[in-house]
Design an enzyme around this catalytic site. Sequence first.
Site, PDB file in Angstrom:
ATOM      1  CD  GLU A 179      -3.192   0.253   0.264  1.00 48.00           C
ATOM      2  OE1 GLU A 179      -2.740   1.101  -0.526  1.00 48.00           O
ATOM      3  OE2 GLU A 179      -4.408   0.057   0.410  1.00 48.00           O
ATOM      4  CG  ASP A 180      -0.894   4.706  -1.639  1.00 47.17           C
ATOM      5  OD1 ASP A 180      -1.611   3.942  -0.968  1.00 47.17           O
ATOM      6  OD2 ASP A 180      -1.366   5.583  -2.384  1.00 47.17           O
ATOM      7  CG  PHE A 198      -5.103  15.199   1.781  1.00 46.61           C
ATOM      8  CD1 PHE A 198      -6.044  14.216   2.031  1.00 46.61           C
ATOM      9  CD2 PHE A 198      -4.692  15.411   0.465  1.00 46.61           C
ATOM     10  CE1 PHE A 198      -6.577  13.454   0.997  1.00 46.61           C
ATOM     11  CE2 PHE A 198      -5.221  14.652  -0.576  1.00 46.61           C
ATOM     12  CZ  PHE A 198      -6.166  13.680  -0.302  1.00 46.61           C
ATOM     13  NE  ARG A 245      -3.670   8.220  -9.034  1.00 39.71           N
ATOM     14  CZ  ARG A 245      -4.317   7.747  -7.969  1.00 39.71           C
ATOM     15  NH1 ARG A 245      -3.657   7.362  -6.909  1.00 39.71           N
ATOM     16  NH2 ARG A 245      -5.632   7.664  -7.978  1.00 39.71           N
ATOM     17  CG  ASP A 284      -6.076   7.719   5.981  1.00 41.20           C
ATOM     18  OD1 ASP A 284      -5.275   8.506   6.490  1.00 41.20           O
ATOM     19  OD2 ASP A 284      -7.249   8.055   5.716  1.00 41.20           O
TER      20      ASP A 284
HETATM   21  C1  PRP Z   1      -6.024   5.217  -0.717  1.00 42.22           C
HETATM   22  C2  PRP Z   1      -4.721   4.473  -0.542  1.00 42.22           C
HETATM   23  C3  PRP Z   1      -5.134   3.239   0.197  1.00 42.22           C
HETATM   24  C4  PRP Z   1      -6.308   3.691   1.005  1.00 42.22           C
HETATM   25  C5  PRP Z   1      -5.890   3.914   2.416  1.00 42.22           C
HETATM   26  O1  PRP Z   1      -6.666   4.726  -1.840  1.00 42.22           O
HETATM   27  O2  PRP Z   1      -4.115   4.185  -1.760  1.00 42.22           O
HETATM   28  O3  PRP Z   1      -5.527   2.209  -0.689  1.00 42.22           O
HETATM   29  O4  PRP Z   1      -6.768   4.927   0.450  1.00 42.22           O
HETATM   30  O5  PRP Z   1      -6.978   4.388   3.165  1.00 42.22           O
HETATM   31  P1  PRP Z   1      -7.644   3.583   4.341  1.00 42.22           P
HETATM   32  O6  PRP Z   1      -6.544   3.069   5.216  1.00 42.22           O
HETATM   33  O7  PRP Z   1      -8.458   4.665   5.017  1.00 42.22           O
HETATM   34  O8  PRP Z   1      -8.497   2.509   3.777  1.00 42.22           O
HETATM   35  P2  PRP Z   1      -7.831   5.500  -2.584  1.00 42.22           P
HETATM   36  O9  PRP Z   1      -9.154   4.928  -2.178  1.00 42.22           O
HETATM   37  O10 PRP Z   1      -7.661   6.981  -2.365  1.00 42.22           O
HETATM   38  O11 PRP Z   1      -7.591   5.108  -4.097  1.00 42.22           O
HETATM   39  P3  PRP Z   1      -6.266   5.211  -5.002  1.00 42.22           P
HETATM   40  O12 PRP Z   1      -5.271   4.220  -4.456  1.00 42.22           O
HETATM   41  O13 PRP Z   1      -6.744   4.837  -6.356  1.00 42.22           O
HETATM   42  O14 PRP Z   1      -5.762   6.623  -4.909  1.00 42.22           O
END
Ligand code: PRP
Length: 188
Positions: free
Chosen positions: A107-108, A160, A173, A111
């Site tokens: 994961e990036d 953020f 990105r 959260d």
């Molecule tokens: C972001 C990120 C994780 C997730 C983390 O994805 O890449 O997958 O949110 O958040 P959490 O811990 O609250 O679940 P996003 O839904 O923004 O989609 P993306 O990866 O396409 O940007």
Amino acid sequence: MRTQQGKKGSNGSELKVLVRHRAIQRRISQMANEIARDFPGERVHLIGVLKGACIFLSDLIREIKLDVSIDFMAVSSYGKSKESSGQVRLNKDLDTSIAGLNVILVEDILDTGLTVSYLCRILRERRPKTLRIAALLDKPSRRIKNIQGDYVGFKISNEFVVGYGLDYGERYRNLKDVCVLKSHVEGI
Ligand code: PRP
């Protein structure tokens, strides 16, 4: 499932570097060494969560000195409010079985933890040999689900962030650094 409450648009916003590209690269190399140390002589199967993790995953795999394979999943949230619904939907599943493999979910950012918690639940049902979590960024103060990364790049405070795969409205990105997105507009 990241959200930026009250953010109204990208006009008048400002980027402030939080983690520089060079520091990211250094830390990724260390994380790759940790992974190689944990799985000596074994194969690891990295699963990237689209889209945000694609940049991190592509740099990470090139630093891991093991037999490595990759696959991807994509998820989105149910309903209008990502944060309040807390439900995740699978949009793209794996191409191949993970039974018996050393799986690392990549994961990036961690959260609320809703995404990883959901994915770990469905991945465990598929009987991997091991299942670990690698995340470039970790925001522990936002956590709703009780999950932790096994390989974490940087713990950050509740701001953020964009860049290095992370977006705001699909923008930013491609930034090499991880940056805080701030707005000039009062009250946002
Ligand atoms: C972001 C990120 C994780 C997730 C983390 O994805 O890449 O997958 O949110 O958040 P959490 O811990 O609250 O679940 P996003 O839904 O923004 O989609 P993306 O990866 O396409 O940007």
